[in-house]
Write a protein that holds these residues in place. Sequence first.
Motif, PDB file in Angstrom:
ATOM      1  N   ARG A 152     -17.321 -15.361   1.021  1.00  0.00           N
ATOM      2  CA  ARG A 152     -18.490 -15.015   0.220  1.00  0.00           C
ATOM      3  C   ARG A 152     -18.135 -14.541  -1.178  1.00  0.00           C
ATOM      4  N   GLY A 153     -17.001 -13.873  -1.352  1.00  0.00           N
ATOM      5  CA  GLY A 153     -16.638 -13.343  -2.664  1.00  0.00           C
ATOM      6  C   GLY A 153     -15.164 -13.523  -2.938  1.00  0.00           C
ATOM      7  N   PRO A 154     -14.741 -13.271  -4.149  1.00  0.00           N
ATOM      8  CA  PRO A 154     -13.330 -13.445  -4.494  1.00  0.00           C
ATOM      9  C   PRO A 154     -12.429 -12.344  -3.962  1.00  0.00           C
ATOM     10  N   GLY A 155     -13.026 -11.282  -3.411  1.00  0.00           N
ATOM     11  CA  GLY A 155     -12.216 -10.174  -2.920  1.00  0.00           C
ATOM     12  C   GLY A 155     -11.816  -9.245  -4.048  1.00  0.00           C
ATOM     13  N   GLY A 156     -10.798  -8.453  -3.807  1.00  0.00           N
ATOM     14  CA  GLY A 156     -10.401  -7.458  -4.795  1.00  0.00           C
ATOM     15  C   GLY A 156     -11.158  -6.168  -4.578  1.00  0.00           C
ATOM     16  N   ALA A 157     -10.682  -5.127  -5.197  1.00  0.00           N
ATOM     17  CA  ALA A 157     -11.255  -3.798  -4.996  1.00  0.00           C
ATOM     18  C   ALA A 157     -12.474  -3.595  -5.876  1.00  0.00           C
ATOM     19  N   ALA A 158     -13.542  -3.136  -5.262  1.00  0.00           N
ATOM     20  CA  ALA A 158     -14.717  -2.744  -6.033  1.00  0.00           C
ATOM     21  C   ALA A 158     -14.443  -1.410  -6.736  1.00  0.00           C
ATOM     22  N   LEU A 159     -15.274  -1.093  -7.689  1.00  0.00           N
ATOM     23  CA  LEU A 159     -15.162   0.165  -8.421  1.00  0.00           C
ATOM     24  C   LEU A 159     -15.387   1.341  -7.473  1.00  0.00           C
ATOM     25  N   SER A 160     -14.607   2.388  -7.616  1.00  0.00           N
ATOM     26  CA  SER A 160     -14.817   3.607  -6.838  1.00  0.00           C
ATOM     27  C   SER A 160     -15.697   4.574  -7.617  1.00  0.00           C
ATOM     28  N   THR A 161     -16.199   5.588  -6.929  1.00  0.00           N
ATOM     29  CA  THR A 161     -17.022   6.600  -7.594  1.00  0.00           C
ATOM     30  C   THR A 161     -16.216   7.341  -8.657  1.00  0.00           C
ATOM     31  N   VAL A 162     -14.956   7.621  -8.360  1.00  0.00           N
ATOM     32  CA  VAL A 162     -14.106   8.303  -9.345  1.00  0.00           C
ATOM     33  C   VAL A 162     -13.928   7.437 -10.590  1.00  0.00           C
ATOM     34  N   GLU A 163     -13.662   6.159 -10.389  1.00  0.00           N
ATOM     35  CA  GLU A 163     -13.495   5.264 -11.537  1.00  0.00           C
ATOM     36  C   GLU A 163     -14.786   5.141 -12.335  1.00  0.00           C
ATOM     37  N   THR A 164     -15.904   5.118 -11.644  1.00  0.00           N
ATOM     38  CA  THR A 164     -17.199   5.034 -12.320  1.00  0.00           C
ATOM     39  C   THR A 164     -17.400   6.219 -13.245  1.00  0.00           C
ATOM     40  N   PHE A 165     -17.117   7.412 -12.743  1.00  0.00           N
ATOM     41  CA  PHE A 165     -17.258   8.622 -13.553  1.00  0.00           C
ATOM     42  C   PHE A 165     -16.283   8.598 -14.725  1.00  0.00           C
ATOM     43  N   TRP A 166     -15.068   8.132 -14.489  1.00  0.00           N
ATOM     44  CA  TRP A 166     -14.074   8.030 -15.565  1.00  0.00           C
ATOM     45  C   TRP A 166     -14.578   7.117 -16.674  1.00  0.00           C
ATOM     46  N   LEU A 167     -15.174   5.985 -16.323  1.00  0.00           N
ATOM     47  CA  LEU A 167     -15.708   5.080 -17.338  1.00  0.00           C
ATOM     48  C   LEU A 167     -16.744   5.776 -18.220  1.00  0.00           C
ATOM     49  N   ALA A 168     -17.574   6.624 -17.623  1.00  0.00           N
ATOM     50  CA  ALA A 168     -18.657   7.290 -18.353  1.00  0.00           C
ATOM     51  C   ALA A 168     -18.181   8.466 -19.189  1.00  0.00           C
ATOM     52  N   THR A 169     -16.942   8.898 -18.972  1.00  0.00           N
ATOM     53  CA  THR A 169     -16.448  10.090 -19.665  1.00  0.00           C
ATOM     54  C   THR A 169     -15.136   9.795 -20.388  1.00  0.00           C
ATOM     55  N   ALA A 170     -14.020   9.964 -19.700  1.00  0.00           N
ATOM     56  CA  ALA A 170     -12.715   9.799 -20.338  1.00  0.00           C
ATOM     57  C   ALA A 170     -12.461   8.366 -20.785  1.00  0.00           C
ATOM     58  N   GLY A 171     -12.979   7.388 -20.034  1.00  0.00           N
ATOM     59  CA  GLY A 171     -12.812   6.003 -20.445  1.00  0.00           C
ATOM     60  C   GLY A 171     -13.459   5.732 -21.787  1.00  0.00           C
ATOM     61  N   GLY A 172     -14.626   6.329 -22.007  1.00  0.00           N
ATOM     62  CA  GLY A 172     -15.289   6.186 -23.301  1.00  0.00           C
ATOM     63  C   GLY A 172     -14.508   6.844 -24.426  1.00  0.00           C
ATOM     64  N   GLY A 173     -13.940   8.016 -24.150  1.00  0.00           N
ATOM     65  CA  GLY A 173     -13.106   8.666 -25.161  1.00  0.00           C
ATOM     66  C   GLY A 173     -11.880   7.848 -25.504  1.00  0.00           C
TER      67      GLY A 173
END
Length: 460
Positions: free
Chosen positions: A367-388
């Motif tokens: 059904r899909g290509p596999g691989g790891a989906a985004l985690s909650t920790v990574e999601t929060f990082w994108l919204a904070t430190a990732g933006g910085g």
Amino acid sequence: MPNYERILVGTAFHTPARDRLEVLEDHAFVLDGAGRISAVLPPDAPGRAALLAEAGAADRLERLPPDAFLIPGLVDLHVHAPQWPQLGKALDAPLEVWLQKYTFPLEARFADPDFARRVYDDLVQTLLDQGTTTAVYFGSVDVEPNLILAEACLRHGQRALVGKVAMDDPAQCPEDYRDARAEAGIAATRDFVLRLREMAQDTGELPLVLPVITPRFIPTCTDALLAGLGALAEELGCHVQTHCSESDWEVGHVHDRLGCTDCAALERFGLLREGTVLAHSNFITEADMGLIREAGSAVAHCPMSNAYFANAVFPLRDALERGVKVGLGTDISGGFSASLFDAARHALMASRLAAAGTDPGLAPELRGPGGAALSTVETFWLATAGGGEALALPLGQFRVGAPFDALVVQANAPGCAFRRFDAEEPLAEVFEKLVLSADRGAIRSVWVDGRLRRGEALRG
């Protein structure tokens, strides 16, 4: 012990690395007179008790109440400020129709300074209420409305990067809403950058508002304008923002005109550099990712608007694993919500769908290509430190020397979905609930540069 202007005590969450949550339980955050973090003291730090007693006696101590938590301020990498009045409107139209029929006529109205002041005052206040302590703004074509936007950010205390949009190609731009020619767009951008820097120069070591050079996207800009803006970014040492590989139409246009991808063209014009933010980038190739990584540029991932205009899911996991810097954008008004919490949740869901696939007629393993989906920790990082990190600015983490941009998020606030009933609930689980359920009603106070900008002060 450190000198201080104010001290906040409570439990905080931050992500010093993309895959690492750090829970700072009962820590003291010591702020200096410039609004920076001068120390982060755990409960057993030597001399902490005496320091807090002294700060309390001087009325310079604030303690978070029960079930309240400190998180870094949210960083929105992509906001179209003059599109605020049309939030949620006409999103069923194709991108090129949406721009020509709705968006360009609205943006042209901001030549009226009274209209600009009214809209931008409301926009900046609303985003701060939503927890956006840093916003990267596309403005409009005229210089003066963008200075009005910068004034609103300074007045309300929101950290921002503001750009005068440059667009001059008569084949793609309305006659009454564009730079008359490339030279005029370059000169107006220079004027804007210098005037904004003069306006913001007395706001500290890191000015609260910075200019950003802003070619709208390749289809609306002539080669001469793109090359001139690239040279100007190098000369003035500015950030750059533009749209990149957002839709099939844009990708095809750039390939037909220039014979290459958006990223390759932007590199050719000197616009791919450290501090460049590329909005969307859904259709970037493996080679494009290499160009972005080597240049130190970043992607503003805008999952809400991508669902409407891109017809594809940004390859987020692939980009992260290849070392591309990525943060989040709401893409107001291509995105229908002003909340970066919402953008983070949409990014999480898009990632899960991209990894698992969407066709129920296929077997799970196909059904899909596999691989790891985004985690909650990574999601929060994108919204904070990732933006910085995307902006090459010290934002999104609670570390010594960084400006104190932060939110106090309160569980069990009236009308808010972020609930906590068990005081013994593990804090890592509370963090997950915060990321997935906190909303405007949960944001008790907003701090930028060590100053309370929205909400209420807390008692010592």
